[in-house]
Structures are given as C-alpha cells and as structure tokens.
Design a protein around this motif. Sequence first.
Motif, PDB file in Angstrom:
ATOM      1  N   VAL A   1       0.813  -1.221   0.000  1.00 35.66           N
ATOM      2  CA  VAL A   1       0.000   0.000   0.000  1.00 35.66           C
ATOM      3  C   VAL A   1       0.846   1.269   0.000  1.00 35.66           C
ATOM      4  O   VAL A   1       0.402   2.305  -0.489  1.00 35.66           O
ATOM      5  CB  VAL A   1      -0.951   0.028   1.227  1.00 35.66           C
ATOM      6  N   PHE A   2       2.088   1.209   0.536  1.00 36.55           N
ATOM      7  CA  PHE A   2       2.925   2.413   0.530  1.00 36.55           C
ATOM      8  C   PHE A   2       3.474   2.623  -0.870  1.00 36.55           C
ATOM      9  O   PHE A   2       4.098   1.727  -1.450  1.00 36.55           O
ATOM     10  CB  PHE A   2       4.067   2.305   1.535  1.00 36.55           C
ATOM     11  N   PRO A   3       3.269   3.809  -1.452  1.00 37.29           N
ATOM     12  CA  PRO A   3       3.669   4.036  -2.855  1.00 37.29           C
ATOM     13  C   PRO A   3       5.182   4.008  -3.035  1.00 37.29           C
ATOM     14  O   PRO A   3       5.910   4.793  -2.420  1.00 37.29           O
ATOM     15  CB  PRO A   3       3.102   5.424  -3.164  1.00 37.29           C
ATOM     16  N   PHE A   4       5.654   3.114  -3.887  1.00 36.40           N
ATOM     17  CA  PHE A   4       7.088   2.982  -4.107  1.00 36.40           C
ATOM     18  C   PHE A   4       7.686   4.267  -4.652  1.00 36.40           C
ATOM     19  O   PHE A   4       8.811   4.647  -4.310  1.00 36.40           O
ATOM     20  CB  PHE A   4       7.372   1.819  -5.064  1.00 36.40           C
ATOM     21  N   ASP A   5       6.956   4.979  -5.490  1.00 34.37           N
ATOM     22  CA  ASP A   5       7.459   6.218  -6.089  1.00 34.37           C
ATOM     23  C   ASP A   5       7.722   7.300  -5.051  1.00 34.37           C
ATOM     24  O   ASP A   5       8.433   8.274  -5.342  1.00 34.37           O
ATOM     25  CB  ASP A   5       6.471   6.747  -7.128  1.00 34.37           C
ATOM     26  N   ALA A   6       7.149   7.152  -3.849  1.00 32.77           N
ATOM     27  CA  ALA A   6       7.351   8.165  -2.807  1.00 32.77           C
ATOM     28  C   ALA A   6       8.804   8.248  -2.364  1.00 32.77           C
ATOM     29  O   ALA A   6       9.255   9.304  -1.903  1.00 32.77           O
ATOM     30  CB  ALA A   6       6.461   7.861  -1.600  1.00 32.77           C
ATOM     31  N   TRP A   7       9.552   7.157  -2.507  1.00 36.74           N
ATOM     32  CA  TRP A   7      10.957   7.176  -2.073  1.00 36.74           C
ATOM     33  C   TRP A   7      11.788   8.169  -2.879  1.00 36.74           C
ATOM     34  O   TRP A   7      12.839   8.623  -2.418  1.00 36.74           O
ATOM     35  CB  TRP A   7      11.565   5.779  -2.182  1.00 36.74           C
ATOM     36  N   ALA A   8      11.338   8.503  -4.069  1.00 35.16           N
ATOM     37  CA  ALA A   8      12.089   9.438  -4.909  1.00 35.16           C
ATOM     38  C   ALA A   8      12.157  10.836  -4.295  1.00 35.16           C
ATOM     39  O   ALA A   8      13.025  11.626  -4.659  1.00 35.16           O
ATOM     40  CB  ALA A   8      11.457   9.516  -6.300  1.00 35.16           C
ATOM     41  N   TYR A   9      11.258  11.127  -3.357  1.00 40.52           N
ATOM     42  CA  TYR A   9      11.232  12.448  -2.725  1.00 40.52           C
ATOM     43  C   TYR A   9      12.188  12.535  -1.528  1.00 40.52           C
ATOM     44  O   TYR A   9      12.339  13.614  -0.964  1.00 40.52           O
ATOM     45  CB  TYR A   9       9.810  12.779  -2.235  1.00 40.52           C
ATOM     46  N   TRP A  10      12.811  11.441  -1.156  1.00 43.67           N
ATOM     47  CA  TRP A  10      13.519  11.365   0.129  1.00 43.67           C
ATOM     48  C   TRP A  10      15.027  11.427  -0.038  1.00 43.67           C
ATOM     49  O   TRP A  10      15.603  10.743  -0.879  1.00 43.67           O
ATOM     50  CB  TRP A  10      13.143  10.076   0.842  1.00 43.67           C
ATOM     51  N   HIS A  11      15.670  12.263   0.801  1.00 43.91           N
ATOM     52  CA  HIS A  11      17.129  12.349   0.873  1.00 43.91           C
ATOM     53  C   HIS A  11      17.510  12.238   2.343  1.00 43.91           C
ATOM     54  O   HIS A  11      17.212  13.133   3.132  1.00 43.91           O
ATOM     55  CB  HIS A  11      17.628  13.668   0.282  1.00 43.91           C
ATOM     56  N   HIS A  12      18.157  11.149   2.709  1.00 42.55           N
ATOM     57  CA  HIS A  12      18.492  10.878   4.115  1.00 42.55           C
ATOM     58  C   HIS A  12      19.993  10.964   4.317  1.00 42.55           C
ATOM     59  O   HIS A  12      20.774  10.425   3.538  1.00 42.55           O
ATOM     60  CB  HIS A  12      17.997   9.480   4.509  1.00 42.55           C
TER      61      HIS A  12
END
Length: 222
Positions: free
Chosen positions: A118-129
């Motif tokens: 359910v968590f959108p895989f494409d959302a990781w593209a917004y993240w910089h850790h």
Amino acid sequence: MSVLIPGLDVAHLSASICELAGGQHATSIAEWLEEFETVMLPLLTRGDSVVFRHAPYLYCLLRAVRPLTVVETGVDNGESSLAMLAALHKNGRPGSELLSCDIGPPSPVYDRAFDSKVFPFDAWAYWHHRIITGVNLLKLIESEHGQRSIDVFFHDSDHRYDNQQKEYGLAYPLVLPGGFIGGDDAEWDNPPWAFHEMAAEHSLTPVPFGCGYLCKKTVAVV
C-alpha cells in the motif's frame, strides 16, 4: 475521535490545521485522514497514541500547504518521515523533497514500507536521508542554498534544550515567509522550552495541544 487512529481528536486536528494553514482546508481533512489511514496504518506498530497523533497531523499539514522543501531532523522509528513522504507523493508537486537526518541508520519501519503493497514505491524518490546531526544539516543547507529555502521544518532529534535552541535558531531564517516550523515534544524538558522561546521572540502565542507547530505568523501546539 478517529475510529482507526487511536487517541486522535479529529476536530482538534482540523481546527489547528485551519488556524495554521487557512480555514479553506476544513472540508478536506476527513479525506486526507482516509488517505493516511490507507497508506500508513499497516506500517505503524507502536501502541503509543502520540505516534498516531503527529504523523497524521504532518500528513494533513503537508497536504494543505503543498511544500517544495521539507526538512526533518531526527528520524527515529520513521513514522513521521513516511507520513511526509506519502503526502509529498500524493501532492505530486514537481521538485518536492524531504531532507531527513539522524545520527544512525534508518529504522526497520522502512523495511515494512518497502515490503508493503500500500505504501507508494514512487514516494521514495522524494527522500534524501543523511547520517548527520540536525545542526550540521541546517548549516549545510544554509551554505548550499542560503536563507529562505525551506517550506516546512520539523524538529525530532535531540530534545535537550541546548540542541532545540540551536536547531530553531538555525531553522527560522531558512524557512520561507509563511512557512512552517514544527517540533516534536515541544514541552519534553523542564522550562525554559526552546520552542516557546522562539515563539515569544517573534511575538507569537502558542495554542495548546502537545507538539508545536509555527507558521511565521501563527503558532499551534498539537
């Protein structure tokens, strides 16, 4: 109260979001909470109601203000990070990003998100850790981007007074006019509370609720 999110006072959350971001968002809160419940609840395993309070609040805030640059110091178990990533993904605003930091690697909650259907895989593209302190991340942002480069800042790292004071002091000039500064556990330590000192310095009066959120013209504590 929300049926699915323990301890969440939806009416209070809605009033606080509207006070910070504008009353025009009142009719959207229920829809945003439904989005949050669908994407996030399968990932959240802690029973503490506070977890289920500031994560949905941050989700709704980011859905309301549609920020470009969000900065988060302190990741811990990752609920807030995932909530904000999900909101940025749902907003779909080109160029949006979440800059997060902690002094350790990401929590296992991210493994659950990677494996989730359910968590959108494409959302990781917004993240910089980054594995770095919050103070050093803010100094890096200032050196690379200058002042007024952050739309939303959220403190959730070392809650001791000295560190909070340093982070808020660095973050405030980096946040755009009309932008937002938030702090988990705004009243975690004994007085003086750094969040409230920042509010007083800029002639702002907090609204009681728990964690603190400041829009350079209005303050809400949720």
